[in-house]
Scaffold this motif. Structure first.
Motif, PDB file in Angstrom:
ATOM      1  N   TYR A  66      -1.225  59.253  -1.595  1.00 12.46           N
ATOM      2  CA  TYR A  66      -1.480  58.335  -2.917  1.00 12.46           C
ATOM      3  C   TYR A  66      -0.917  56.994  -2.302  1.00 12.46           C
ATOM      4  O   TYR A  66       0.300  56.913  -1.754  1.00 12.46           O
ATOM      5  N   VAL A 121      -3.065  54.007  -6.262  1.00 13.80           N
ATOM      6  CA  VAL A 121      -2.802  54.093  -7.272  1.00 13.80           C
ATOM      7  C   VAL A 121      -2.525  51.840  -7.938  1.00 13.80           C
ATOM      8  O   VAL A 121      -1.371  51.634  -6.850  1.00 13.80           O
ATOM      9  N   ILE A 163       1.783  59.606 -10.025  1.00 11.06           N
ATOM     10  CA  ILE A 163       1.558  60.349  -8.843  1.00 11.06           C
ATOM     11  C   ILE A 163       1.959  61.738  -9.226  1.00 11.06           C
ATOM     12  O   ILE A 163       1.583  63.001  -8.598  1.00 11.06           O
ATOM     13  N   ALA A 219      -5.861  58.061  -1.765  1.00  9.81           N
ATOM     14  CA  ALA A 219      -6.071  57.646  -3.338  1.00  9.81           C
ATOM     15  C   ALA A 219      -5.255  56.189  -3.189  1.00  9.81           C
ATOM     16  O   ALA A 219      -4.223  56.223  -2.478  1.00  9.81           O
TER      17      ALA A 219
END
Length: 127
Positions: free
Chosen positions: A3, A73, A31, A71
Motif C-alpha cells: 500500500y 489509500v 493498512i 493500492a
C-alpha cells in the motif's frame, strides 16, 4: 499487499501538521487491519482542493506507473481532489492504466460508486 498513502492538507482550512498526522495514523491503522505493508507515503500541503501544483501527487502517479505499490489509500477521497472530474481522472488512471486499487479509510463505498457512474457516463457518451 503493498500500500501507498496519499495525504493532503489545505493549510487555509485545516490545522496543518495535526491533520496530516491524523490522516497518516488512520491510514496506517487501516493498512494494518488489512494485513498489508505501507511502502510509501506521499504528502502535499496544498493551498486548496483544486491546487494543481502537488509534487507528491505527481510522484505517486509516477510510482504507480512503475508498479511500486498495489493500492493507494487516502483518508477521504477529497484528499486526492475536490474536483469531481479530476478525481475521476486520477481514479481511472490508477485503475485502468496501472491496475492500482484506490481505497478510502472513511468512505470506502464512495470510490467505487463514483467510478461506476463515471464509466457509465463514458459508455453513454461513446454511443
Amino acid at each position: 499487499m503493498r500500500y501507498a498513502a496519499y495525504i493532503r492538507t489545505n493549510c487555509r482550512d485545516e490545522s496543518g501538521n495535526t491533520y496530516l498526522v491524523a490522516q497518516q495514523d488512520a491510514i496506517e491503522a487501516w493498512i494494518a487491519d488489512q494485513g498489508g505493508v505501507l511502502v510509501a507515503i506521499y504528502t502535499d500541503e496544498a493551498p486548496g482542493g483544486r491546487a494543481t501544483d502537488r509534487p507528491a501527487l505527481r510522484q505517486m502517479q509516477s510510482d504507480a506507473s512503475q508498479a511500486k505499490f498495489d493500492a493507494l489509500v487516502v483518508h477521504k477521497v477529497d484528499r486526492l481532489s475536490r474536483n469531481r472530474a479530476e478525481l475521476l481522472a486520477i481514479r481511472s488512471s490508477l485503475r485502468e492504466d496501472y491496475r492500482i486499487q484506490l481505497c478510502s479509510v472513511v468512505e470506502p463505498e464512495s470510490i467505487d460508486t463514483q467510478y461506476q457512474q463515471h464509466q457509465a457516463e463514458r459508455r453513454y457518451a461513446a454511443t
